[in-house]
Design an enzyme around this catalytic site. Structure first.
Site, PDB file in Angstrom:
ATOM      1  N   LYS A 178      10.619  -3.463  -1.813  1.00 35.10           N
ATOM      2  CA  LYS A 178      11.393  -3.615  -0.578  1.00 35.10           C
ATOM      3  C   LYS A 178      10.404  -3.348   0.563  1.00 35.10           C
ATOM      4  CE  LYS A 178      13.315  -2.008   2.541  1.00 35.10           C
ATOM      5  NZ  LYS A 178      12.831  -2.266   3.926  1.00 35.10           N
ATOM      6  N   GLU A 253       4.740   9.194   0.108  1.00 33.15           N
ATOM      7  CA  GLU A 253       3.614   9.439   1.004  1.00 33.15           C
ATOM      8  C   GLU A 253       4.206   9.376   2.397  1.00 33.15           C
ATOM      9  OE1 GLU A 253       1.567   8.724   3.451  1.00 33.15           O
ATOM     10  OE2 GLU A 253      -0.295   7.855   2.710  1.00 33.15           O
ATOM     11  N   CYS A 287      -0.861   7.316   8.841  1.00 29.58           N
ATOM     12  CA  CYS A 287      -0.417   8.653   8.439  1.00 29.58           C
ATOM     13  C   CYS A 287      -1.543   9.668   8.433  1.00 29.58           C
ATOM     14  CB  CYS A 287       0.240   8.579   7.065  1.00 29.58           C
ATOM     15  SG  CYS A 287      -0.743   7.639   5.896  1.00 29.58           S
TER      16      CYS A 287
END
Ligand code: TXE
Length: 502
Positions: A178, A253, A287
């Site tokens: 997805k 994550e 990130c």
């Protein structure tokens, strides 16, 4: 080749076929530099996720039934095909998310390595023969989990997808992806690469759609054995809580607030280029962004002065122009968030050393551009120092002692990545061993490799991508205990023979 330009929307990819969503709904992918239409893609929801999971279930015996060597060969072929198609894929990736061509060319050139590395692991993986005792053979088998679900974000659409697909595919799982609603095109293109490489239909399925519909349906599907998600920390918490009801494994994550820790023996120019690279790549939307620059007080002013000058010289512009160094943020929402945090920083009393505004000029009017922004006079309790902004904003905090640097670096809820800059070997390792982060670079930042485990401590996530550990986390262990003797054994016999139970 599938087309992104035609009137027909790209289909979902289920069981080896591109197919419209059952609802008939379509989502539009818009270029963040000017709002132009990049492509139209079928928008899946629960009914489509159910179809995709069924296709993956049907393909599981076929794919898991191949030897690791056979899977490895197919993945090596996928690596070659992907390498050949990269120029076309890079162009689409740039249009979807607005990251400069020079960044995406450098990043995507690495992707084939993931398929080669994990293909090699599939071929060479060895199980174990733990000691058990005389008269027994005791061995373990790592077997695939089954159908797994990958929920991926928009900031590195194909890199993050690849970090999940390569180990899960190598280990013999089948999957439903997805992708982010903002960047679903390149994950669909990858389906063509796998088809050409000989990956059987149904192994790799892609259902673009929104988190609240398609994402939720995938993460709560009872037949899905593992969810591997990259996204915001809040999303990770919600997904893990729901997946827990089915005892579905979760790897996540999530957010970060990486510190770049600069000790005084670092050359000022080196410190400045480190900070620029750590903070502003991907317009800060990564990130492991070096969102916090911790600098020893003795070089603080020199570093800030030079950093401001260099940040102001970064070329913002059309991401397709090879000379552009910074593109727009991915969406109005991400730019609003950045502007929101800049206002908070000013209210909290931080000093805006540069940036804090949109660039001006007709080239920027219709896109989500924002200038590289540097805050000084930041304290560790400020929200701008603590919360993930996910934009081109860096907070500079001075420190005096090594002790203080470690305390500052560890003083957030996150623990994904950090970097330590010093020429003192002992200090580099001493400090690193005290940092609460899953990834630490010494005299570097952002480096990633398929063999090198990647993931966070604390609120930055659970599980690991990359490396042997990622492959193993896509398997479960079966322990086989074999009695090698034909000696009679009768627990209930009254034969005065001492019985062994364990
Ligand atoms: O991410 P989301 P968004 C951080 C970053 C950013 C914030 C929000 O701080 O500002 O998250 O970004 C799917 N069930 N990161 O909104 O919502 C969603 O459709 C199942 C950090 O873009 O977390 C998408 O496919 N799925 C980060 C994926 O989760 C759900 C990368 C990530 O979207 C879902 C991106 C749900 N309830 C954002 N809700 C990183 N670690 O690099 C959403 N999704």
């Amino acid at each position: 080749m599938i087309s992104t330009a035609g009137a027909e929307p790209l289909g979902l990819y289920i069981g080896g076929q591109f197919t419209p969503a059952l609802s008939g709904r379509v989502l539009e992918v818009r270029n963040p530099k000017n709002g132009a239409l990049v492509g139209r893609v079928a928008e899946g929801d629960k009914a489509d996720i159910d179809r995709a999971v069924a296709a993956a279930e049907a393909a599981f015996p076929i794919w898991s039934g191949l030897s690791g060597a056979a899977r490895g060969d197919i993945m090596h072929k996928a690596a070659e095909i992907l390498a050949r198609r990269l120029p076309e894929i890079v162009g689409i990736e740039v249009d979807q998310i607005g990251r400069p061509r020079r960044e995406m060319t450098a990043q995507l050139a690495r992707l084939p390595e993931w398929y080669s590395y994990f293909g090699a692991l599939a071929r060479t993986h060895e199980d174990t023969v733990p000691p058990f005792g005389a008269g027994y053979l005791n061995y373990t088998r790592r077997v695939p989990l089954g159908v797994v679900g990958h929920v991926t974000p928009w900031n590195h659409p194909l890199l993050i997808l690849t970090k999940k697909v390569a180990p899960s595919m190598a280990a013999g799982n089948t999957m439903v992806v997805k992708p982010s609603e903002l960047a679903p095109i390149t994950p669909l293109l990858l389906a063509e690469v796998f088809k050409e490489a000989g990956v059987p239909d149904g192994v790799y399925n892609v259902v673009p759609g929104f988190g609240a519909t398609a994402g939720l349906a995938l993460t709560t599907h009872p037949a899905v054995r593992k969810i591997d998600l990259t996204g915001g920390t809040k999303t990770g918490q919600e997904v893990a809580a729901l997946a827990g009801r089915n005892l579905t494994r979760v790897a996540a994550e999530l957010g970060g607030k990486a510190s770049v820790i600069v000790f005084p023996d670092t050359d000022v120019d080196r410190a400045v280029s480190a900070a620029l690279f750590a903070s502003f790549i991907a317009t800060g939307q990564t990130c492991v962004q070096g969102a916090r620059l911790l600098v020893h007080r003795s070089i603080h002013d020199a570093v800030v002065t030079r950093l401001v000058a260099r940040a102001e010289a970064i070329r913002i512009g059309d991401p397709q122009d090879p000379a552009t160094q910074m593109g727009p943020l991915v969406s109005a929402r991400q730019r609003d968030l950045t502007e929101h945090y800049v206002r908070i920083g000013l209210e909290e009393g931080a000093t805006l050393a540069t940036g804090g505004a949109r660039p001006e000029g007709p080239a920027f009017d219709c896109g989500f551009f924002y200038r590289p922004t540097i805050f000084t006079d930041v304290t560790n309790t400020m929200r701008i120092a603590q919360e993930e902004i996910f934009g081109p904003v860096v907070c500079v905090l001075p420190f005096e002692t090594e002790e203080e640097a470690v305390a500052l670096a560890n003083g957030t809820e996150f623990g994904l990545a950090m970097s330590v800059w010093t020429r003192d070997l002992a200090r580099a390792h001493r400090v690193t061993h005290r940092l609460e982060a899953g990834i630490v670079w010494i005299n570097d930042h952002h480096r990633i490799d398929p063999a090198s485990p990647w993931g966070g401590f604390k609120m930055s996530g659970i599980g690991r991508e990359n490396g042997r550990v990622a492959y193993e986390e896509y398997t479960q262990i079966q322990n086989v205990i074999v009695n090698l003797t034909d000696a009679p054994f009768d627990w209930y016999a009254d034969d005065n023979v001492e019985k062994r139970y364990s």
